[in-house]
Design a protein around this motif. Structure first.
Motif, PDB file in Angstrom:
ATOM      1  N   ARG A 157      -1.025   4.046  -9.372  1.00  0.00           N
ATOM      2  CA  ARG A 157      -0.825   2.599  -9.268  1.00  0.00           C
ATOM      3  C   ARG A 157      -2.162   1.867  -9.248  1.00  0.00           C
ATOM      4  O   ARG A 157      -2.342   0.842  -9.928  1.00  0.00           O
ATOM      5  N   ILE A 158      -3.128   2.383  -8.487  1.00  0.00           N
ATOM      6  CA  ILE A 158      -4.441   1.737  -8.392  1.00  0.00           C
ATOM      7  C   ILE A 158      -5.155   1.785  -9.735  1.00  0.00           C
ATOM      8  O   ILE A 158      -5.736   0.789 -10.191  1.00  0.00           O
ATOM      9  N   LYS A 177       0.547 -11.004  -6.959  1.00  0.00           N
ATOM     10  CA  LYS A 177       1.466 -10.846  -5.829  1.00  0.00           C
ATOM     11  C   LYS A 177       2.361  -9.633  -6.025  1.00  0.00           C
ATOM     12  O   LYS A 177       2.539  -8.823  -5.096  1.00  0.00           O
ATOM     13  N   GLU A 178       2.919  -9.473  -7.243  1.00  0.00           N
ATOM     14  CA  GLU A 178       3.796  -8.335  -7.498  1.00  0.00           C
ATOM     15  C   GLU A 178       3.035  -7.016  -7.393  1.00  0.00           C
ATOM     16  O   GLU A 178       3.538  -6.043  -6.821  1.00  0.00           O
ATOM     17  N   VAL A 179       1.810  -6.992  -7.954  1.00  0.00           N
ATOM     18  CA  VAL A 179       0.998  -5.777  -7.874  1.00  0.00           C
ATOM     19  C   VAL A 179       0.677  -5.444  -6.426  1.00  0.00           C
ATOM     20  O   VAL A 179       0.733  -4.286  -5.996  1.00  0.00           O
ATOM     21  N   ASP A 206       1.455  -2.320  -1.551  1.00  0.00           N
ATOM     22  CA  ASP A 206       1.781  -2.267  -0.121  1.00  0.00           C
ATOM     23  C   ASP A 206       2.945  -1.317   0.143  1.00  0.00           C
ATOM     24  O   ASP A 206       2.949  -0.579   1.142  1.00  0.00           O
ATOM     25  N   THR A 207       3.943  -1.335  -0.757  1.00  0.00           N
ATOM     26  CA  THR A 207       5.100  -0.446  -0.577  1.00  0.00           C
ATOM     27  C   THR A 207       4.683   1.016  -0.630  1.00  0.00           C
ATOM     28  O   THR A 207       5.045   1.816   0.243  1.00  0.00           O
ATOM     29  N   TYR A 222       1.307   5.993   4.264  1.00  0.00           N
ATOM     30  CA  TYR A 222       0.986   5.935   5.690  1.00  0.00           C
ATOM     31  C   TYR A 222       2.039   6.660   6.520  1.00  0.00           C
ATOM     32  O   TYR A 222       1.712   7.455   7.409  1.00  0.00           O
ATOM     33  N   ARG A 223       3.299   6.403   6.223  1.00  0.00           N
ATOM     34  CA  ARG A 223       4.384   7.012   6.996  1.00  0.00           C
ATOM     35  C   ARG A 223       4.419   8.535   6.824  1.00  0.00           C
ATOM     36  O   ARG A 223       4.580   9.276   7.800  1.00  0.00           O
TER      37      ARG A 223
END
Length: 637
Positions: A258-259, A276-278, A283-284, A290-291
């Motif tokens: 993604r990056i 914003k969408e990117v 973030d998702t 992270y989780r």
């Protein structure tokens, strides 16, 4: 599935639960070339640990010398130990009599400092020698690890060169990069941390266990309760964290993809206002990483505290039982002290082995991902006895060629075509017609489903790919440059070319005119994106690079799409001069650029629906006529 070119559709890789055992075994097999050094590592580890575990026993003897001396100094001189013990029993003090009966007393004498210094000096020497062998072990083991990972990287690099283009069509570029960089780095860290720790811990457990039985078989049996408890806790927790580590590294690959995608298309993201969408997608996936990372580290991190808790329980039991044995005279104070040290040395490596579970799981998860890449289906190997044309003139023939990106979706069916040396063949048609696919088949980026392609009478599958591509030059629509100077980027077409030849190719393709205007000229340093020159100038550099290679077959896939109209005319003139005695394939959308082609192929749905020169096709008033008049009308409007 629609047509895909070299940089076609990208799909996310599937993930599967990690099979820890076979994956760990496969990773360990990569250590086989280091077998001799590993034997030396184990030998040094045995010596180091053996010397280290003798230390507590000697320190226990030193404690006995001190304790015996202190007690002896408080007893009357001239009597024997036996007389002191009998006197205590006669006085009814059996507990103290039992305690003194298990000691080595000389009533009236103090601490034997000569014996004490001899024991302590010998112990110090043992620890120094143990540390020396431990250092040598770590030095050799570090070399083993680095060479193993070096070979793994080398295998991956070689594998990437053997993979077909279809693999990269289906795998996001960031995901491939993550496996080649992040996952291999994680394997290296795992081997670096776990091999030394596991080897030392196992040897320590065995050495300490032997000394525990020598010191006190009863207390050794008590300490052995630690092993099944440790194994049970580790297995239960490891099963829960196993899938989390797989998810962690899979998500890492997705996030890298993604990056990489957002960075490469940064300008496009800005143009369409999709920041914003990117950001939301980032973030998702970042939250998912992270989780999974937090869960994997948290669950596996429970192992160490659990091991310490079990060790402390055993420590308490040993202290109580050992104290009772000292009081009963069946065991000396120094022996209890030594055993308590052994119990710590015994539970600590067990705890370390448990704590290494998370490192091992993470490393094996990465190993599985890297081996998935290494197991990917490769392109067909070059023939063992390759054939090459006696002279490459550039004659190409297509005989009943069939091809599809998927077996159930054929794209090109029964294509027949003959191209004479020196001809310029233009290929036109709507998007998805198979134009780029046709030239990719010439380069053997993909293998045919049927039929054959011949170069000067030789089936291209009977040639090595290097031989075939060494006679073919290709300029893609997407210009790609490497980090380095302009001179180095042009010379990439033929590494043996002199500076004069490089500059001659640049002049022929009108690169020289803008390079001379740069402060450093041909020594101007470009980054891999070529951001310090214009898009059109980048395209010209790639054309110069192909011309310097002096190929017998030249393929131009929309090579002038990023060049302004005036420059395009100049480049076309250069191409006309350089195409002498050279077969050329030109894919073009702007039909005005291919009017002088010897033959124009009009493709639709993977087949050739019309062919001829410009005038013949216009006169036929067919598909080419429709394309030409549509572009002409659009230009007038």
């Amino acid at each position: 599935m629609s047509q895909r070119g070299p940089m076609g559709a990208q799909g996310a890789p599937g993930s599967k639960p990690m099979n820890f055992g076979p994956s760990a075994v496969r990773l360990s097999k990569r250590l086989r070339p280091e077998g001799g050094r590993l034997v030396a590592v184990i030998a040094m580890g045995v010596i180091s640990v053996a010397l280290m575990v003798i230390g507590p026993y000697l320190l226990g003897e030193a404690t006995n010398v001190i304790f015996d001396g202190v007690i002896s100094s408080g007893l009357p001189a001239g009597v024997s130990q036996q007389e002191v013990v009998e006197g205590l029993r006669a006085a009814g003090d059996d507990a103290q009599a039992d305690l003194l009966s298990g000691m080595n007393l000389t009533p009236g004498q103090g601490i034997d400092f000569t014996a004490l210094s001899r024991i302590l000096t010998f112990t110090l020497i043992l620890y120094i020698v143990s540390a020396l062998f431990g250092w040598l072990q770590a030095y050799l083991l570090n070399g083993v690890t680095q060479r193993t990972v070096f070979r793994l990287r080398d295998d991956v690099e070689a594998k990437l060169n053997r993979l077909p283009l279809s693999y990269f069509d289906d795998m996001p570029r960031g995901e491939v990069l993550s496996r080649v960089t992040n996952d291999i780095d994680n394997i290296q860290q795992t081997l670096q941390q776990s091999m030394s720790q596991i080897l030392t811990s196992l040897l320590t457990v065995l050495g300490v266990l032997v000394m525990m039985f020598v010191t006190s078989p009863l207390l050794a049996v008590v300490a052995l309760v630690t092993i099944p408890a440790t194994v049970g806790v580790t297995v239960v927790i490891a099963k829960r964290s196993q899938k989390l580590f797989v998810s962690q590294w899979t998500t890492t690959g997705k996030l890298n993809a993604r990056i990489e995608e957002a960075y490469t298309g940064h300008a496009l993201v800005k143009v369409f206002g999709r920041q914003k969408e990117v950001r939301e997608l980032f973030d998702t996936e970042n939250d998912e990483l992270y989780r999974s990372s937090f869960g994997a580290q948290f669950v596996s991190g429970i192992i160490m505290p659990a091991m310490m808790f079990i060790g402390n329980l055993v420590y308490v039991v040993i202290a109580v039982v050992g104290g009772l044995q000292v009081a009963s005279g069946t065991m000396s104070l120094g022996a209890v002290q030594a055993f308590i040290q052994y119990s710590r040395q015994f539970t600590q490596p067990l705890s370390q082995l448990g704590s290494m579970a998370n490192v091992l799981q993470s490393g094996v998860a990465s190993s599985e991902r890297v081996h998935e890449l290494l197991d990917a289906e490769e392109q067909s190997p070059d023939p063992a006895a390759p054939t090459r044309p006696e002279r490459v003139a550039g004659r190409l023939t297509f005989e009943d060629v069939r091809f599809g990106y998927r077996p159930d979706a054929p794209l090109i069916t029964d294509m027949n075509l003959s191209v004479s040396p020196g001809q310029t063949i233009a290929i036109v048609g709507p998007t998805g017609a198979g134009k780029t696919t046709l030239v990719n088949l010439i380069m053997r980026f993909y293998e045919l489903d049927g039929g054959r392609i011949r170069l000067d009478g030789v089936d291209i599958t009977d040639m090595t790919r290097d031989e075939l591509r060494g006679n073919t030059g290709m300029v893609l629509q997407d210009a790609w440059l490497f980090s380095g100077t302009i001179r180095e980027n042009i010379r990439y077409g033929r590494l043996t070319a002199t500076d004069e030849e490089v500059e001659a190719a640049a002049r022929a393709t009108f690169v020289d005119r803008f390079v001379r205007s740069l402060p450093d000229g041909y020594d101007t340093v470009l980054d891999d994106e070529g951001s310090n020159i214009s898009v059109g100038e980048k395209q010209l550099l790639t054309i110069a690079r192909a011309f310097l290679a002096q190929p017998n077959v030249l393929i131009l896939d929309e090579a002038t799409s990023s060049v302004d109209t005036r420059t395009e005319v100049l480049v076309q003139q250069a191409m006309n001069a350089l195409r002498a005695d050279r077969t050329s394939f030109v894919i073009a959308h702007r039909l005005s650029t291919i009017r002088n082609a010897d033959r124009i192929l009009v493709m639709r749905d993977g087949g050739i629906v019309e062919q001829g020169d410009h005038e013949e096709l216009l006169a036929a008033r067919g598909a080419y006529f429709d394309l030409y008049t549509t572009q002409l009308t659009a230009a007038v409007d």
